[in-house]
Design a protein around this motif. Structure first.
Motif, short mmCIF file in Angstrom:
data_model
loop_
_atom_site.label_atom_id
_atom_site.label_comp_id
_atom_site.label_asym_id
_atom_site.label_seq_id
_atom_site.Cartn_x
_atom_site.Cartn_y
_atom_site.Cartn_z
N TYR A 414 0.84 -1.21 0.00
CA TYR A 414 0.00 0.00 0.00
C TYR A 414 0.87 1.26 0.00
O TYR A 414 0.58 2.23 -0.70
N GLU A 415 1.93 1.24 0.79
CA GLU A 415 2.82 2.41 0.86
C GLU A 415 3.52 2.64 -0.48
O GLU A 415 3.68 3.78 -0.92
N ARG A 416 3.92 1.54 -1.13
CA ARG A 416 4.53 1.65 -2.46
C ARG A 416 3.50 2.20 -3.46
O ARG A 416 3.84 3.01 -4.33
N THR A 417 2.26 1.77 -3.34
CA THR A 417 1.19 2.30 -4.20
C THR A 417 1.08 3.81 -4.04
O THR A 417 0.98 4.55 -5.02
N LEU A 418 1.10 4.25 -2.79
CA LEU A 418 1.01 5.69 -2.51
C LEU A 418 2.14 6.45 -3.17
O LEU A 418 1.94 7.50 -3.77
N THR A 419 3.34 5.93 -3.06
CA THR A 419 4.52 6.59 -3.64
C THR A 419 4.40 6.69 -5.16
O THR A 419 4.60 7.76 -5.74
N LEU A 420 4.05 5.57 -5.80
CA LEU A 420 3.97 5.55 -7.26
C LEU A 420 2.81 6.35 -7.80
O LEU A 420 2.88 6.91 -8.90
N SER A 421 1.72 6.43 -7.02
CA SER A 421 0.51 7.09 -7.51
C SER A 421 0.69 8.59 -7.69
O SER A 421 -0.12 9.24 -8.35
N ARG A 422 1.74 9.14 -7.09
CA ARG A 422 1.99 10.58 -7.26
C ARG A 422 2.36 10.89 -8.70
O ARG A 422 2.16 11.99 -9.20
N LYS A 423 2.94 9.88 -9.39
CA LYS A 423 3.33 10.07 -10.80
C LYS A 423 2.15 9.80 -11.73
O LYS A 423 2.07 10.35 -12.82
N ALA A 424 1.29 8.89 -11.31
CA ALA A 424 0.12 8.52 -12.13
C ALA A 424 -0.85 7.75 -11.25
O ALA A 424 -0.54 7.36 -10.14
N ALA A 425 -2.04 7.51 -11.77
CA ALA A 425 -3.06 6.68 -11.12
C ALA A 425 -3.45 7.17 -9.72
O ALA A 425 -3.30 6.44 -8.73
N PRO A 426 -3.96 8.41 -9.60
CA PRO A 426 -4.34 8.93 -8.28
C PRO A 426 -5.44 8.11 -7.59
O PRO A 426 -5.51 8.07 -6.37
N GLY A 427 -6.29 7.44 -8.37
CA GLY A 427 -7.36 6.62 -7.79
C GLY A 427 -6.80 5.51 -6.92
O GLY A 427 -7.33 5.23 -5.84
N PHE A 428 -5.72 4.89 -7.37
CA PHE A 428 -5.10 3.82 -6.57
C PHE A 428 -4.44 4.39 -5.33
O PHE A 428 -4.45 3.76 -4.26
N GLY A 429 -3.87 5.58 -5.45
CA GLY A 429 -3.27 6.22 -4.28
C GLY A 429 -4.31 6.54 -3.22
O GLY A 429 -4.11 6.27 -2.04
N ALA A 430 -5.44 7.10 -3.67
CA ALA A 430 -6.52 7.43 -2.73
C ALA A 430 -7.07 6.16 -2.07
O ALA A 430 -7.32 6.13 -0.86
N SER A 431 -7.23 5.10 -2.86
CA SER A 431 -7.74 3.82 -2.33
C SER A 431 -6.76 3.22 -1.33
O SER A 431 -7.16 2.70 -0.28
N ALA A 432 -5.47 3.29 -1.66
CA ALA A 432 -4.43 2.75 -0.75
C ALA A 432 -4.42 3.52 0.57
O ALA A 432 -4.34 2.92 1.64
N ALA A 433 -4.51 4.85 0.48
CA ALA A 433 -4.53 5.67 1.70
C ALA A 433 -5.75 5.34 2.56
O ALA A 433 -5.65 5.25 3.79
N LEU A 434 -6.90 5.14 1.91
CA LEU A 434 -8.12 4.78 2.65
C LEU A 434 -7.94 3.46 3.40
O LEU A 434 -8.27 3.35 4.59
N GLN A 435 -7.38 2.46 2.71
CA GLN A 435 -7.18 1.15 3.35
C GLN A 435 -6.15 1.23 4.47
O GLN A 435 -6.32 0.60 5.52
N LEU A 436 -5.09 2.00 4.27
CA LEU A 436 -4.09 2.19 5.34
C LEU A 436 -4.74 2.87 6.55
O LEU A 436 -4.42 2.54 7.70
N GLY A 437 -5.67 3.78 6.28
CA GLY A 437 -6.41 4.43 7.37
C GLY A 437 -7.22 3.42 8.16
O GLY A 437 -7.20 3.42 9.39
N TYR A 438 -7.91 2.51 7.44
CA TYR A 438 -8.69 1.47 8.13
C TYR A 438 -7.79 0.55 8.94
O TYR A 438 -8.14 0.14 10.05
N ILE A 439 -6.63 0.20 8.38
CA ILE A 439 -5.70 -0.69 9.08
C ILE A 439 -5.23 -0.03 10.39
O ILE A 439 -5.22 -0.67 11.45
N CYS A 440 -4.86 1.24 10.31
CA CYS A 440 -4.41 1.97 11.51
C CYS A 440 -5.56 2.14 12.51
O CYS A 440 -5.34 2.10 13.72
N MET A 441 -6.77 2.31 12.00
CA MET A 441 -7.95 2.43 12.85
C MET A 441 -8.14 1.14 13.66
O MET A 441 -8.40 1.18 14.86
N ASP A 442 -8.01 0.00 12.97
CA ASP A 442 -8.14 -1.30 13.64
C ASP A 442 -7.03 -1.52 14.67
O ASP A 442 -7.24 -2.21 15.67
N LYS A 443 -5.88 -0.91 14.41
CA LYS A 443 -4.75 -1.04 15.34
C LYS A 443 -4.79 0.02 16.44
O LYS A 443 -3.85 0.14 17.23
#
Length: 481
Positions: A414-443
């Motif tokens: 997910y973190e790699r997705t966030l890094t790469l999405s800055r160059k392209a594919a913002p939808g995947f970056g936004a989705s990755a950030a959302l899932q990382l948020g849920y993971i941290c919420m659960d933790k």
């Protein structure tokens, strides 16, 4: 004036039966009950209210444009009937608000966003006033609770509009209101509980207990087509394709029920996720033959394209790409996404290597995680040339690990997705950030979770902007942000 006309609001046992039949999508027996009651109680406000409720279900499922034009003319007439109720009746504003909310959902479905939004504002004002006048009248909270959650999950950059219009939203308050109705108001219990579950499924986050409850509902009412439909869509959304298929297989049918071609579309979805391309084609084509609506036309043509393309029948696939451009609307996200795919494919932006990513995506969506991981293990990030493909590769790996319960293994992807999405594919970056948020919420790491949800909302134009922003805003509200 209301008393002179003798208008009343009595939810008789026969009308409650009609209400129940509508919720089961048994519209024919519901209308027969309503017509019988109309003869004996012509001045009962609940008759036109339930007429309206039945019309809403018909319009949302059929997407019949001619019926929409004809039935929408009845809104004012029905509102006028509600206005004849005495001012001291708690049902007066409640039923006026209900009718406005029914038409809000219908208008939004048919693409009339401005008119639909005004209906919601008017309904909110009526419900708020009713709550002040009759604080112990619980039915008000069914609809007010829904609006409080929806308004409370609006992205921050739009909240100035709700403040300007005097609309107040709170997810916690809205859920509490819905649950109070479900616990204490027997007549509207079923509707309030279903609204609560759907809000968690599509805007918030379903708990294991709520998922278990969703399993129970079709078993408790095997003749309830609406329950089977929502169980199917929710379990599909939760990546449990085989469970979804089970609910769909048990869905009731017959002349009493409204025709529901979308169920064939859902059968196609499950088969596509399994990789059963030939049978998936049949279901999508059956959907298109039976269906006279306007949503999911582009998307079903995209899925038909996929059935051939992923089966390496590229020539047969091409005609469905051309069909995407030829017809259908772009109201729902699925159709918008199909339109973008067609434009990108015809512009040569989608390479054959994308087949691997789509196969993995559909397998993951259906919960066929071993199959999905096997597909992805055969390639690496370096197998893909473009930045969007590299980004999606990492996102797909992350999702498979997350869905497999291997949370810690998903995080680097997910973190790699966030890094790469800055160059392209913002939808995947936004989705990755959302899932990382849920993971941290659960933790229970609230600070990190909030940071990721804000990051998810920071991505600008992408195809999932509205839904991701709504989910991130809802999560931030639950975190007290």
């Amino acid at each position: 004036m209301a008393q002179e006309n003798g208008y009343k609001a009595g939810f008789t046992s026969k009308l409650q039966k009609a209400y129940s039949e509508i919720q089961k999508l048994r519209l024919q027996p519901a209308r027969e009950l309503l017509n019988a009651e109309r003869k004996t109680q012509p001045d009962n406000a609940f008759v036109p209210y339930l007429d309206n409720y039945a019309d809403l279900h018909y319009l949302l499922i059929s997407e019949d444009k001619n019926a929409y034009k004809q039935l929408s003319r009845l809104e004012e007439e029905r509102l006028d009937k509600m206005a004849k109720l005495p001012d001291n009746s708690p049902y007066k504003r409640f039923l006026q608000a209900e009718i406005r909310m029914h038409w809000a959902f219908a208008k939004l479905k048919f693409g009339n966003e401005i008119s639909g939004s005004w209906e919601i504002i008017k309904a909110y004002k009526l419900l708020e006033e009713n709550q002040k006048k009759f604080p112990k009248f619980l039915p008000t909270l069914k609809s007010l609770g829904l609006l409080h959650v929806l308004i409370g999950s609006i992205p921050e950059n739009y909240t100035w509009i709700t403040r300007m219009l005097g609309l107040k939203g709170s997810i916690q308050t809205g859920i509490q209101e819905l649950r109070k109705v479900a616990e204490e108001e027997p007549v509207f219990r079923q509707e309030a509980e279903l609204i609560d579950l759907l809000l968690h499924a599509y805007t918030l986050h379903l708990s294991p207990a709520q998922l278990a409850r969703m399993r129970q509902l079709p078993e408790e009412q095997p003749d309830n087509l609406l329950y089977h439909f929502f169980a199917t869509t929710i379990f599909l959304k939760e990546n449990k394709g085989e469970e979804a298929a089970g609910f769909l297989a048990k869905a009731p049918s017959g002349s009493a029920y409204i025709p529901f071609p979308f169920l064939d579309y859902l059968r196609g979805e499950i088969k596509l996720q399994r990789g059963d391309y030939e049978n998936a084609q049949e279901s999508y084509l059956l959907f298109q033959r039976k269906y006279s609506g306007f949503n999911y036309i582009k998307d079903s043509n995209l899925k038909l394209f996929m059935c051939f393309w992923l089966d390496n029948k590229d020539q047969e696939a091409t005609r469905f790409i051309n069909k995407i451009n030829a017809g259908g609307s772009t109201i729902v996200e699925a159709d918008q996404s199909a339109q973008r795919f067609a434009e990108d494919f015809l512009a040569g932006k989608i390479s054959p290597s994308n087949k691997i990513l789509y196969k993995a995506r559909y397998a993951t969506d259906g919960g066929y995680l071993l199959q999905a991981m096997k597909i992805m293990d055969a390639v690496s990030e370096n197998s893909f040339r473009s930045w969007p493909e590299k980004t999606e590769f990492n996102y797909r790996k992350a999702r498979i690990f997350q869905k497999s319960g291997k949370i810690n293994q998903s995080i680097p992807y997910y973190e790699r997705t966030l890094t790469l999405s800055r160059k392209a594919a913002p939808g995947f970056g936004a989705s990755a950030a959302l899932q990382l948020g849920y993971i941290c919420m659960d933790k229970k790491d609230k600070v990190k979770a909030a940071g990721y949800f804000k990051t998810a909302m920071s991505f600008k134009k992408h195809e999932y902007k509205n839904s991701i922003d709504n989910k991130a805003r809802a999560a931030l509200t639950l975190l007290g942000e």
